[in-house]
Design an enzyme around this catalytic site. Structure first.
Site, PDB file in Angstrom:
ATOM      1  N   TYR A  80      -9.217   7.104  -1.301  1.00 52.62           N
ATOM      2  CA  TYR A  80      -8.251   8.229  -1.799  1.00 52.62           C
ATOM      3  C   TYR A  80      -8.718   8.803  -3.318  1.00 52.62           C
ATOM      4  O   TYR A  80      -8.059   9.752  -3.548  1.00 52.62           O
ATOM      5  CB  TYR A  80      -6.844   7.435  -2.234  1.00 52.62           C
ATOM      6  CG  TYR A  80      -5.943   7.133  -1.228  1.00 52.62           C
ATOM      7  CD1 TYR A  80      -6.193   6.958   0.086  1.00 52.62           C
ATOM      8  CD2 TYR A  80      -4.479   7.502  -1.392  1.00 52.62           C
ATOM      9  CE1 TYR A  80      -5.436   6.684   0.945  1.00 52.62           C
ATOM     10  CE2 TYR A  80      -3.625   7.578  -0.174  1.00 52.62           C
ATOM     11  CZ  TYR A  80      -4.024   7.131   0.833  1.00 52.62           C
ATOM     12  OH  TYR A  80      -3.124   6.936   2.227  1.00 52.62           O
ATOM     13  N   LYS A 136     -14.149  -2.841   7.313  1.00 50.40           N
ATOM     14  CA  LYS A 136     -14.978  -2.495   8.656  1.00 50.40           C
ATOM     15  C   LYS A 136     -16.447  -2.866   8.302  1.00 50.40           C
ATOM     16  O   LYS A 136     -17.287  -2.012   8.143  1.00 50.40           O
ATOM     17  CB  LYS A 136     -14.657  -0.935   8.654  1.00 50.40           C
ATOM     18  CG  LYS A 136     -15.148  -0.301   9.873  1.00 50.40           C
ATOM     19  CD  LYS A 136     -14.612  -0.646  11.213  1.00 50.40           C
ATOM     20  CE  LYS A 136     -15.414  -0.131  12.329  1.00 50.40           C
ATOM     21  NZ  LYS A 136     -14.796  -0.717  13.940  1.00 50.40           N
ATOM     22  N   ASP A 181     -10.130  -2.214  13.058  1.00 54.33           N
ATOM     23  CA  ASP A 181      -9.545  -1.937  14.425  1.00 54.33           C
ATOM     24  C   ASP A 181      -8.970  -2.856  15.273  1.00 54.33           C
ATOM     25  O   ASP A 181      -7.826  -2.892  15.797  1.00 54.33           O
ATOM     26  CB  ASP A 181     -10.688  -1.237  15.207  1.00 54.33           C
ATOM     27  CG  ASP A 181     -12.030  -1.870  15.214  1.00 54.33           C
ATOM     28  OD1 ASP A 181     -12.075  -2.972  14.328  1.00 54.33           O
ATOM     29  OD2 ASP A 181     -12.970  -1.735  15.964  1.00 54.33           O
ATOM     30  N   ASP A 188      -2.754   1.783   4.077  1.00 50.70           N
ATOM     31  CA  ASP A 188      -1.827   2.970   4.375  1.00 50.70           C
ATOM     32  C   ASP A 188      -1.423   2.876   5.747  1.00 50.70           C
ATOM     33  O   ASP A 188      -0.391   3.069   6.215  1.00 50.70           O
ATOM     34  CB  ASP A 188      -2.493   4.315   3.929  1.00 50.70           C
ATOM     35  CG  ASP A 188      -1.625   5.393   4.181  1.00 50.70           C
ATOM     36  OD1 ASP A 188      -0.404   5.383   3.770  1.00 50.70           O
ATOM     37  OD2 ASP A 188      -1.912   6.455   4.848  1.00 50.70           O
ATOM     38  N   ASP A 222       2.445   1.363   7.929  1.00 46.10           N
ATOM     39  CA  ASP A 222       3.210   2.139   8.960  1.00 46.10           C
ATOM     40  C   ASP A 222       3.304   1.429  10.317  1.00 46.10           C
ATOM     41  O   ASP A 222       4.202   1.516  10.788  1.00 46.10           O
ATOM     42  CB  ASP A 222       2.681   3.590   9.108  1.00 46.10           C
ATOM     43  CG  ASP A 222       3.015   4.578   8.128  1.00 46.10           C
ATOM     44  OD1 ASP A 222       3.295   4.149   6.885  1.00 46.10           O
ATOM     45  OD2 ASP A 222       3.364   5.672   8.490  1.00 46.10           O
TER      46      ASP A 222
HETATM   47  C1  IPM Z   1       2.621   5.841   1.214  1.00 42.93           C
HETATM   48  C2  IPM Z   1       2.371   7.207   1.538  1.00 42.93           C
HETATM   49  C3  IPM Z   1       1.276   7.732   0.466  1.00 42.93           C
HETATM   50  C4  IPM Z   1      -0.065   7.397   0.644  1.00 42.93           C
HETATM   51  C5  IPM Z   1       1.313   9.505   0.599  1.00 42.93           C
HETATM   52  C6  IPM Z   1       2.700  10.009   0.323  1.00 42.93           C
HETATM   53  C7  IPM Z   1       0.308  10.016  -0.691  1.00 42.93           C
HETATM   54  O1  IPM Z   1       1.884   7.758   2.925  1.00 42.93           O
HETATM   55  O2  IPM Z   1       2.760   5.401   0.210  1.00 42.93           O
HETATM   56  O3  IPM Z   1       2.096   5.087   2.133  1.00 42.93           O
HETATM   57  O4  IPM Z   1      -0.671   7.784   1.374  1.00 42.93           O
HETATM   58  O5  IPM Z   1      -0.287   6.139  -0.245  1.00 42.93           O
HETATM   59 MG    MG Z   2       1.657   5.884   3.968  1.00 38.12          MG
END
Ligand code: IPM
Ligand code: MG
Length: 359
Positions: free
Chosen positions: A142, A193, A225, A249, A253
């Site tokens: 990032y 990885k 993975d 990240d 999710d």
């Molecule tokens: C998160 C979000 C952020 C990230 C974005 C909005 C920059 O997806 O907090 O997980 O990638 O960290």
């Molecule tokens: Mg995110």
């Protein structure tokens, strides 16, 4: 009476709607538990661009630095996607995380019993899931340099980013994860990885070396993975998952869906000192913004994390979390969680139910 100074960053999309629910509840719970919250709303993300021409106005960062904790709702929207990268809402959020030195992002994934049917996974796979993603937040790909886009002599364009970690960056996030594993069920799984990436081999070597300081923590390693696969195959095997910025990240999710909706996942971002930042894992959902449809629960659970971790108000935090459990047990659902037999409510009505549950 103790007064805590909180910078509130409602941001964009559904942000202001879910923030309104959270601040109402926070004020009530503070009153009930004998402390005062001084709330200081500031613009960030697209709202920062609209108000000041930049996604992280200097005054917003200053206010955050001077506060006891920062509460953020959500940033981003299609109207900002074509801006140059430094002006995009996401850049404001990254600058805020970096500006406050928030290297440790904690994303707890806990199954609410009332929601077990809302998950896309079978009940026997997700029952009793209780895991914590510890994501490195201000390093890795990032932030790595060099990055950019260049057009070569042959006219071909190339885009590139750099995934980089120093040993001290790995050590400080790994120690947070080891410490948290120690307070939980004593198991830490580090994700990398290392079979392909040098940066991951360094990551694995450092984490392995630190393990001697934590003989009571059982350390394992998974390639990312495989970790993605294991999270849906058998998520109960996990206690604490330690990840780099990008892997965390993606995996958080995925892990959110174990709970039925990404609208359920809170997070805390912490540094070595100074205020923490508390925000839901989900985004600004521009498609439903302004329609009173948003699920405010991840926001409310983030406020609870702020009370517990940021302000040391354990009882108030538990009260908010119990209110969330209670309204779900009573069958109230926003659209993202709706299932037959439940009572459909909008964002504000969900807030009203939570307030009633606090009484
Ligand atoms: C998160 C979000 C952020 C990230 C974005 C909005 C920059 O997806 O907090 O997980 O990638 O960290
Ligand atoms: Mg995110």
């Amino acid at each position: 009476m103790t007064v805590f100074h909180i910078t509130t960053l409602a941001g964009d999309g559904i942000g202001p709607e879910i923030m309104a629910v959270a601040t109402t509840l926070l004020e009530r719970v503070a009153e009930q538990h004998g402390f005062t919250l001084a709330l200081d709303p500031r613009p960030v993300g697209g709202a920062g661009v609209d108000a000041c021409g930049e996604p992280l106005p200097a005054a917003t960062l200053e206010a955050c630095r001077a506060s006891d904790a920062v509460l953020l709702a959500a940033i981003g929207g299609p109207q900002y996607d074509s801006l140059p990268r430094p002006q995009r809402p996401e850049s404001g959020l990254l600058a805020l995380r970096a500006g406050l030195g928030l290297f440790a992002n904690l994303r707890p994934v806990r199954i609410v019993p009332a929601l077990i049917g809302a998950s896309s996974l079978r009940e026997e796979v997700i029952r009793d899931v209780d895991l914590l993603v510890v994501r490195e937040l201000i390093g890795g790909i990032y932030f790595g340099q060099p990055r950019g886009r260049v057009v070569g002599e042959d006219g071909e364009e190339r885009g590139f980013n750099t995934m980089t970690y120093s040993s001290s960056e790995v050590d400080r996030i790994a120690r947070v994860a080891f410490d948290l594993a120690r307070q939980r069920r004593g198991r830490l799984c580090s994700v990398d990885k290392a079979n392909v990436l040098d940066v991951s081999q360094l990551w694995r070597d450092r984490v392995t070396a630190l393990a001697v300081d934590y003989p009571d923590v059982e350390l394992s390693h998974l390639y990312v993975d495989n970790a993605a696969m294991q999270l849906v195959r058998d998520p109960r095997q996990f206690d604490v998952l330690l990840t780099s910025n990008l892997f965390g990240d993606i995996l958080s999710d995925e892990a959110a869906m174990l709970t039925g909706s990404i609208g359920m996942l809170p997070s805390a971002s912490l540094g070595a000192s100074g205020p923490g930042l508390f925000e839901p894992v989900h985004g600004s959902a521009p498609d439903i913004a302004g329609q009173d449809k948003a699920n405010p629960l991840a926001m409310v659970l983030s406020a609870a994390m702020m009370l517990r971790i940021g302000l040391g108000q354990e009882d108030a935090a538990t009260a908010l979390e119990s209110a969330v459990d209670r309204v779900l047990a009573d069958g109230y659902r926003t659209g993202d969680l709706m299932s037959p037999g439940c009572r459909a409510v909008g964002c504000r009505a969900m807030g009203d139910q939570l307030l009633a549950a606090l009484a």
